[in-house]
Write an enzyme that holds these catalytic residues in place. Sequence first.
Site, mmCIF file in Angstrom:
data_model
loop_
_atom_site.group_PDB
_atom_site.id
_atom_site.type_symbol
_atom_site.label_atom_id
_atom_site.label_comp_id
_atom_site.label_asym_id
_atom_site.label_seq_id
_atom_site.Cartn_x
_atom_site.Cartn_y
_atom_site.Cartn_z
ATOM 1 N N SER A 145 0.762 -1.545 0.011
ATOM 2 C CA SER A 145 0.125 0.143 -0.040
ATOM 3 C C SER A 145 0.864 1.172 -0.044
ATOM 4 O O SER A 145 1.853 1.270 0.607
ATOM 5 C CB SER A 145 -0.765 -0.035 1.384
ATOM 6 N N GLU A 147 0.264 3.483 1.744
ATOM 7 C CA GLU A 147 0.162 4.048 3.016
ATOM 8 C C GLU A 147 1.549 3.650 3.771
ATOM 9 O O GLU A 147 1.849 4.406 4.735
ATOM 10 C CB GLU A 147 -0.830 3.261 3.752
ATOM 11 N N TYR A 170 -1.186 0.575 10.544
ATOM 12 C CA TYR A 170 -1.612 -0.271 9.115
ATOM 13 C C TYR A 170 -0.516 0.045 8.449
ATOM 14 O O TYR A 170 -0.101 -1.052 7.647
ATOM 15 C CB TYR A 170 -2.940 0.423 8.520
HETATM 16 P P1 NAP Z 1 -11.705 -4.471 1.602
HETATM 17 O O1 NAP Z 1 -12.406 -4.246 0.844
HETATM 18 O O2 NAP Z 1 -11.476 -3.855 3.063
HETATM 19 O O3 NAP Z 1 -11.434 -6.066 1.918
HETATM 20 C C1 NAP Z 1 -10.719 -6.485 2.985
HETATM 21 C C2 NAP Z 1 -10.662 -8.149 2.876
HETATM 22 O O4 NAP Z 1 -9.984 -8.821 3.747
HETATM 23 C C3 NAP Z 1 -12.281 -8.452 3.166
HETATM 24 O O5 NAP Z 1 -12.709 -9.783 2.259
HETATM 25 C C4 NAP Z 1 -12.164 -9.072 4.364
HETATM 26 O O6 NAP Z 1 -13.172 -10.114 4.792
HETATM 27 C C5 NAP Z 1 -10.701 -9.651 4.480
HETATM 28 N N1 NAP Z 1 -10.110 -9.999 5.671
HETATM 29 C C6 NAP Z 1 -10.009 -9.179 6.690
HETATM 30 N N2 NAP Z 1 -9.574 -9.949 7.912
HETATM 31 C C7 NAP Z 1 -9.244 -11.090 7.309
HETATM 32 C C8 NAP Z 1 -8.438 -12.267 7.925
HETATM 33 N N3 NAP Z 1 -8.229 -12.241 9.359
HETATM 34 N N4 NAP Z 1 -8.471 -13.363 7.101
HETATM 35 C C9 NAP Z 1 -8.813 -13.432 5.952
HETATM 36 N N5 NAP Z 1 -9.520 -12.488 5.344
HETATM 37 C C10 NAP Z 1 -9.543 -10.981 6.168
HETATM 38 O O7 NAP Z 1 -10.011 -4.107 1.172
HETATM 39 P P2 NAP Z 1 -9.714 -3.777 -0.514
HETATM 40 O O8 NAP Z 1 -9.936 -2.258 -0.543
HETATM 41 O O9 NAP Z 1 -10.514 -4.552 -1.344
HETATM 42 O O10 NAP Z 1 -8.173 -3.980 -0.357
HETATM 43 C C11 NAP Z 1 -7.636 -5.069 -0.774
HETATM 44 C C12 NAP Z 1 -6.178 -5.266 -0.175
HETATM 45 O O11 NAP Z 1 -5.394 -4.211 -0.850
HETATM 46 C C13 NAP Z 1 -5.985 -4.991 1.470
HETATM 47 O O12 NAP Z 1 -4.989 -5.940 1.837
HETATM 48 C C14 NAP Z 1 -5.502 -3.556 1.512
HETATM 49 O O13 NAP Z 1 -4.999 -3.311 2.610
HETATM 50 C C15 NAP Z 1 -4.811 -3.353 0.428
HETATM 51 N N6 NAP Z 1 -4.809 -2.263 -0.529
HETATM 52 C C16 NAP Z 1 -5.875 -1.517 -0.721
HETATM 53 C C17 NAP Z 1 -5.818 -0.075 -1.261
HETATM 54 C C18 NAP Z 1 -7.180 0.299 -1.719
HETATM 55 O O14 NAP Z 1 -7.172 1.550 -2.061
HETATM 56 N N7 NAP Z 1 -8.368 -0.199 -1.672
HETATM 57 C C19 NAP Z 1 -4.801 0.431 -1.744
HETATM 58 C C20 NAP Z 1 -3.507 -0.034 -1.406
HETATM 59 C C21 NAP Z 1 -3.584 -1.319 -0.635
HETATM 60 P P3 NAP Z 1 -14.249 -9.813 5.485
HETATM 61 O O15 NAP Z 1 -15.258 -9.744 4.404
HETATM 62 O O16 NAP Z 1 -14.635 -11.152 6.119
HETATM 63 O O17 NAP Z 1 -14.405 -8.541 6.406
HETATM 64 N N1 GDD Z 2 -12.419 6.976 6.167
HETATM 65 C C1 GDD Z 2 -12.540 8.376 6.408
HETATM 66 N N2 GDD Z 2 -13.720 9.001 6.943
HETATM 67 N N3 GDD Z 2 -11.349 9.202 5.920
HETATM 68 C C2 GDD Z 2 -11.704 10.840 6.152
HETATM 69 C C3 GDD Z 2 -12.827 11.127 6.644
HETATM 70 C C4 GDD Z 2 -14.035 10.224 7.105
HETATM 71 O O1 GDD Z 2 -15.114 10.507 7.582
HETATM 72 N N4 GDD Z 2 -12.708 12.627 6.583
HETATM 73 C C5 GDD Z 2 -11.423 12.874 6.073
HETATM 74 N N5 GDD Z 2 -10.821 11.569 5.788
HETATM 75 C C6 GDD Z 2 -9.635 11.590 4.946
HETATM 76 C C7 GDD Z 2 -8.664 10.693 5.906
HETATM 77 O O2 GDD Z 2 -8.130 11.535 6.926
HETATM 78 C C8 GDD Z 2 -7.588 10.420 4.860
HETATM 79 O O3 GDD Z 2 -6.614 11.508 4.784
HETATM 80 C C9 GDD Z 2 -8.584 10.443 3.606
HETATM 81 O O4 GDD Z 2 -9.603 11.089 3.912
HETATM 82 C C10 GDD Z 2 -8.608 8.901 2.915
HETATM 83 O O5 GDD Z 2 -9.129 8.232 3.997
HETATM 84 P P1 GDD Z 2 -9.530 6.567 3.659
HETATM 85 O O6 GDD Z 2 -10.693 6.804 2.708
HETATM 86 O O7 GDD Z 2 -9.941 6.035 4.871
HETATM 87 O O8 GDD Z 2 -8.250 5.857 2.894
HETATM 88 P P2 GDD Z 2 -6.734 5.956 3.459
HETATM 89 O O9 GDD Z 2 -5.800 6.627 2.391
HETATM 90 O O10 GDD Z 2 -6.694 6.286 4.700
HETATM 91 O O11 GDD Z 2 -6.599 4.250 3.197
HETATM 92 C C11 GDD Z 2 -6.982 3.819 1.834
HETATM 93 O O12 GDD Z 2 -5.834 3.650 0.982
HETATM 94 C C12 GDD Z 2 -4.731 3.091 1.348
HETATM 95 C C13 GDD Z 2 -3.704 3.349 0.095
HETATM 96 O O13 GDD Z 2 -3.260 4.655 0.361
HETATM 97 C C14 GDD Z 2 -7.246 2.163 2.154
HETATM 98 O O14 GDD Z 2 -7.917 1.473 1.234
HETATM 99 C C15 GDD Z 2 -6.033 1.418 2.762
HETATM 100 O O15 GDD Z 2 -6.452 0.073 2.775
HETATM 101 C C16 GDD Z 2 -5.065 1.413 1.493
HETATM 102 O O16 GDD Z 2 -3.986 0.755 1.939
#
Ligand code: NAP
Ligand code: GDD
Length: 340
Positions: A145, A147, A170
């Site tokens: 990520s 992050e 995280y």
């Molecule tokens: P998401 O929608 O939050 O999905 C997370 C998944 O992980 C869910 O299916 C959840 O299952 C499963 N999970 C949680 N705890 C687990 C455990 N102990 N064992 C097995 N499965 C578990 O996440 P996403 O946005 O699709 O992201 C997919 C991956 O990419 C994650 O690893 C995230 O950290 C990473 N990532 C995401 C982003 C982004 O912007 N979306 C960016 C960079 C990296 P349940 O349904 O049971 O909760």
């Molecule tokens: N969730 C959330 N809720 N975020 C808020 C809010 C709120 O009400 N208000 C402001 N934010 C700001 C957060 O402080 C952050 O700066 C930004 O919105 C994005 O927050 P999220 O959408 O929760 O995403 P993230 O950037 O913290 O994390 C996501 O992206 C990562 C990759 O950069 C997640 O998908 C992570 O799993 C992923 O790794």
Amino acid sequence: MAAAKKKTAPKKPARTTQKGKTAIITGVTGQDGSYLAELLLGKGYQVYGVMRRVSSFGSTGRIDHLLDNPNFHKVYADLDDGPSIDALVAKVKPDEFYNLGAMSHVRVSFEVPRYTIATNTLGVLTALEAIRQHSPHTKFYQASSSEMFGDPGVPVPFNEKTPMIPQSPYGVSKLASYHLVQQYKNGYGLFATTGILFNHESPRRGENFVTKKISLAVARIKKGLQDKLELGNLDAKRDWGWSPEFVEAIYQIMQHDKPDTFVVATGETHTIREFVEEAFKHVGLNWKDYVTFHEKLLRPNEVPKLLGDATKIRKTLGWKPAKKFKDIVREMVDHDLQNL
Ligand code: NAP
Ligand code: GDD
């Protein structure tokens, strides 16, 4: 005289079945996992989608349409339950293992830091060890990520060589697992690969992430079902892409001829405020009339600005994103307007 018939060695049983390759996906019930399952099924894979066995049924909303597909196999395992992952890998011995499962919410990770490390770091170690012990031919993808970069004190954009100073449990958990992947690649020779993905969104985004929280609220406000939208930091900047396109990048990273690290990003960054403004504007409303601030939504540490440089994946694998920021916002709002 007829030439003696050459003896041919008996054929080894193919690891890849006629129906296609096999893949395990953890996190299949999540945003990316659901798109990846669709992508792999479309390519003829046998997909083993990992679900957590809990006392309730768990949410399968994103994959309900796949459950009757004969090539989709729902399997129970948990990254926090080592033996379950170990047994699954030993049984399936898949061609590919996509580790998308995680405690993926950054702010929540401040509240449950130990759990975050257990799932996102020890869970990765568990999967890598299971592969090393039972199925070393299996290719492993780790969902890293942006992050992890945190606030590295260098100018954006960030690439594969940028230092990483994570700002959340995280981020730490993902950086530690990133290093484990390198260790299993270099030390044990596994095909352990990773993509450093910047934020990516879709209508399937979890409702506690800011983009989906905004699109859902805008739709509800437009329909008279909600009055206000409470948010935290509006000044943070994110490089937002489109999940189905990013999942295609994940697939391509796994098909590369060697395990490597790739930044996956759009190369554009926008504030949360810009996302809010665009979403309200799309339905003819002024965001300032509806958005309120609450400090409980701030984080102990914040990552102020994310912007990725995806030159390496573009040059090496030919991947580049197409969906633009405004279209992402509009498609998410339109979806929520239609599906409330
Ligand atoms: P998401 O929608 O939050 O999905 C997370 C998944 O992980 C869910 O299916 C959840 O299952 C499963 N999970 C949680 N705890 C687990 C455990 N102990 N064992 C097995 N499965 C578990 O996440 P996403 O946005 O699709 O992201 C997919 C991956 O990419 C994650 O690893 C995230 O950290 C990473 N990532 C995401 C982003 C982004 O912007 N979306 C960016 C960079 C990296 P349940 O349904 O049971 O909760
Ligand atoms: N969730 C959330 N809720 N975020 C808020 C809010 C709120 O009400 N208000 C402001 N934010 C700001 C957060 O402080 C952050 O700066 C930004 O919105 C994005 O927050 P999220 O959408 O929760 O995403 P993230 O950037 O913290 O994390 C996501 O992206 C990562 C990759 O950069 C997640 O998908 C992570 O799993 C992923 O790794």
